[in-house]
Design an enzyme around this catalytic site. Structure first.
Site, PDB file in Angstrom:
ATOM      1  N   ILE A 133      -3.837  -2.636  11.291  1.00 38.96           N
ATOM      2  CA  ILE A 133      -4.336  -2.997   9.956  1.00 38.96           C
ATOM      3  C   ILE A 133      -3.048  -3.246   9.175  1.00 38.96           C
ATOM      4  O   ILE A 133      -2.347  -2.316   8.801  1.00 38.96           O
ATOM      5  CB  ILE A 133      -5.192  -1.874   9.331  1.00 38.96           C
ATOM      6  CG1 ILE A 133      -6.451  -1.626  10.163  1.00 38.96           C
ATOM      7  CG2 ILE A 133      -5.563  -2.253   7.885  1.00 38.96           C
ATOM      8  CD1 ILE A 133      -7.342  -0.497   9.656  1.00 38.96           C
ATOM      9  N   PRO A 134      -2.696  -4.518   8.972  1.00 36.88           N
ATOM     10  CA  PRO A 134      -1.330  -4.898   8.610  1.00 36.88           C
ATOM     11  C   PRO A 134      -0.919  -4.665   7.153  1.00 36.88           C
ATOM     12  O   PRO A 134      -0.701  -5.604   6.380  1.00 36.88           O
ATOM     13  CB  PRO A 134      -1.282  -6.380   8.974  1.00 36.88           C
ATOM     14  CG  PRO A 134      -2.681  -6.841   8.765  1.00 36.88           C
ATOM     15  CD  PRO A 134      -3.552  -5.691   9.179  1.00 36.88           C
ATOM     16  N   CYS A 135      -0.743  -3.413   6.781  1.00 32.07           N
ATOM     17  CA  CYS A 135      -0.316  -3.091   5.419  1.00 32.07           C
ATOM     18  C   CYS A 135       1.116  -3.554   5.146  1.00 32.07           C
ATOM     19  O   CYS A 135       1.501  -3.721   3.989  1.00 32.07           O
ATOM     20  CB  CYS A 135      -0.480  -1.599   5.150  1.00 32.07           C
ATOM     21  SG  CYS A 135       0.254  -0.520   6.385  1.00 32.07           S
ATOM     22  N   HIS A 136       1.891  -3.792   6.199  1.00 31.92           N
ATOM     23  CA  HIS A 136       3.263  -4.283   6.016  1.00 31.92           C
ATOM     24  C   HIS A 136       3.288  -5.693   5.434  1.00 31.92           C
ATOM     25  O   HIS A 136       4.326  -6.136   4.954  1.00 31.92           O
ATOM     26  CB  HIS A 136       4.034  -4.234   7.341  1.00 31.92           C
ATOM     27  CG  HIS A 136       3.439  -5.061   8.427  1.00 31.92           C
ATOM     28  ND1 HIS A 136       2.371  -4.629   9.198  1.00 31.92           N
ATOM     29  CD2 HIS A 136       3.753  -6.308   8.883  1.00 31.92           C
ATOM     30  CE1 HIS A 136       2.072  -5.567  10.079  1.00 31.92           C
ATOM     31  NE2 HIS A 136       2.889  -6.586   9.907  1.00 31.92           N
TER      32      HIS A 136
END
Length: 178
Positions: A133-136
């Protein structure tokens, strides 16, 4: 019962966790918010979802761009956090968005005029399944690279890995997750 496995990535160690058939956690070594990691986990690298997540990460780090929908994800969080995490899953590989843009979308979905970018930042920062889950992929509206629990250097490494042009971004002198 929560089961875990360790994964060795190019950016450092990772702990994967699952309950049954759904992936519930992915924490980078040294990451903030380890409070979301269950205290009592049993090491079981043979769990099918943990093997599947490891293979997904192998493909991600080989730049194969695996789809998020390929894995059964089961992050635990409030309805608000779930809504934000769902939006994170829509950010394409190699792209970024801002906390403000996510706030605007949540406000639109809820039929309200405004949503706080800080509230979005809190939900993004408590994402229990980072990288997948690409919070970056979330940055400040001014191009600041703030708010990554794994540390700014790991955020830079992940965005660079995905081919994001980093010239327009900067690390602020003060801020969160430096």
């Amino acid at each position: 019962m929560t089961y875990s496995a360790h994964y060795h990535s190019p950016i450092g160690g990772i702990i994967l966790a699952c309950e049954g058939e759904g992936l519930t956690g992915l924490w980078l070594d040294g990451k903030r918010y380890h409070d979301s990691m269950p205290a009592d986990m049993e090491e079981r690298a043979d769990m099918p979802i943990l093997r599947q997540a490891s293979q997904w990460l192998d493909r991600y780090f080989a730049k194969e761009k695996p789809g998020i929908g390929e894995l059964p994800l089961a992050p635990k969080g409030s309805g608000f956090r779930q809504a934000v995490w769902k939006l994170l899953c829509e950010i394409p590989y190699g792209s970024v968005t801002t906390y403000g843009a996510l706030a605007d979308e949540i406000a639109r979905q809820r039929g309200i005029q405004r949503m706080s970018a800080q509230a979005i930042g809190g939900a993004v920062g408590h994402n229990p399944i980072s990288i997948i889950i690409p919070c970056h992929r979330v940055v400040g509206a001014d191009g600041s690279l703030t708010g990554y629990g794994g540390g700014i250097q790991k955020k830079v490494e992940l965005l660079t890995h995905e081919g994001v042009d980093m010239e327009r971004f900067f690390v602020p002198e003060k801020g969160t997750a430096l």
